[in-house]
Design a protein around this motif. Structure first.
Motif, short mmCIF file in Angstrom:
data_model
loop_
_atom_site.label_atom_id
_atom_site.label_comp_id
_atom_site.label_asym_id
_atom_site.label_seq_id
_atom_site.Cartn_x
_atom_site.Cartn_y
_atom_site.Cartn_z
N ASP A 292 1.15 -0.98 0.02
CA ASP A 292 0.09 -0.17 -0.51
C ASP A 292 1.19 1.28 -0.31
O ASP A 292 1.61 1.44 0.69
N THR B 184 -3.09 -3.51 10.83
CA THR B 184 -3.64 -4.77 11.27
C THR B 184 -5.11 -4.27 11.82
O THR B 184 -5.80 -5.51 11.95
N LYS B 185 -5.34 -3.22 10.78
CA LYS B 185 -7.17 -3.28 10.78
C LYS B 185 -7.80 -4.20 10.27
O LYS B 185 -8.59 -4.70 10.93
N ASP B 186 -7.08 -4.76 9.48
CA ASP B 186 -7.49 -6.10 8.75
C ASP B 186 -7.35 -8.12 8.75
O ASP B 186 -7.89 -8.64 8.68
N SER B 187 -6.17 -7.22 10.55
CA SER B 187 -5.37 -8.65 10.31
C SER B 187 -6.39 -9.30 11.28
O SER B 187 -7.40 -9.72 12.19
N THR B 188 -6.47 -10.94 10.60
CA THR B 188 -6.82 -11.89 11.26
C THR B 188 -6.53 -12.14 12.83
O THR B 188 -5.39 -11.49 13.27
N LYS C 213 -2.64 -11.45 14.02
CA LYS C 213 -2.63 -10.45 15.98
C LYS C 213 -1.76 -11.46 17.04
O LYS C 213 -0.96 -10.85 17.64
#
Length: 221
Positions: free
Chosen positions: A64, A188-192, A196
């Protein structure tokens, strides 16, 4: 609770040992052996070079573009903030930055660097950032604690280590801290939950190496 706040919370048992470490408490009191401080400055100067390389691995792996830009700016801010303070203190000890960089890495510094670089090179972009975050985040907490405690004890004025305390408790470093927290939360907003969990483990391991770095600085090995 943001993920950055969660990481800080889960590491508090380790971080409490930073706050009570004799290197830190003796800086607060202004009585730390200056040769120990000089050794710390030299090792930290060596550390910061490879710290930037860990950021560079994360930069290369970022997909990104806004995140790439954040990593680049954060890496630059950390170096510009810390390098000047290190250089000023080292000059008082008779070292140029170039001379400090020719010194030998002690095991506590080398092992920490090896962990960061291995994590950043072999892992994901997020893994690499997790390995560098404890340093960026804990120093602001340590700096603020030093400022508070020294003010309470009346040891701030004429304290030889006032420059270090002001550096890591000041608004400029608060900006580094805030940006580091923001970067952590963004990547980390879309991390599983599984991802995490790995990030927490990396963060905690780096936090342990941070404690080892303080031990090395105080004990000289």
């Amino acid at each position: 609770m943001t993920f950055a706040e969660e990481l800080i919370s889960c590491s508090q048992e380790i971080w409490q040992d930073y706050y009570t470490h004799p290197f830190i408490t003796e800086m607060i009191d202004g009585i730390l052996d200056r040769e120990k401080f000089c050794l710390y400055l030299i090792q930290d100067t060596l550390y910061l070079i490879d710290y930037a390389k860990a950021y560079a691995h994360a930069f290369i792996k970022a997909k990104d573009v806004p995140v790439m830009r954040r990593i680049f700016v954060d890496m630059s801010l950390i170096h510009s903030e810390e390098d000047m303070m290190h250089i000023q203190y080292l000059k008082e000890f008779g070292y140029t930055e170039e001379e400090a960089l020719r010194c030998r890495q002690l095991p506590g510094c080398r092992d920490y660097i090896n962990f960061m670089l291995r994590t950043a090179s072999e892992g994901t972009m997020e893994d690499g950032i997790m390995s560098v975050l404890p340093c960026a985040l804990s120093y602001y907490h340590i700096g603020c604690r030093c400022l508070q405690k020294a003010a309470e004890k009346g040891t701030l004025e004429n304290n030889y280590f006032r420059g270090w305390i002001d550096e890591y408790s000041g608004e400029s470093y608060k900006n580094v801290y805030d940006r580091s927290c923001d970067l952590c939360n963004i990547i980390t907003k879309d991390s599983t939950e599984k991802e995490k969990k790995r990030y927490r483990e990396i963060f905690l391991e780096s936090s342990r190496f941070e404690l080892g770095f303080w031990d090395m600085a105080y004990n000289g090995k």
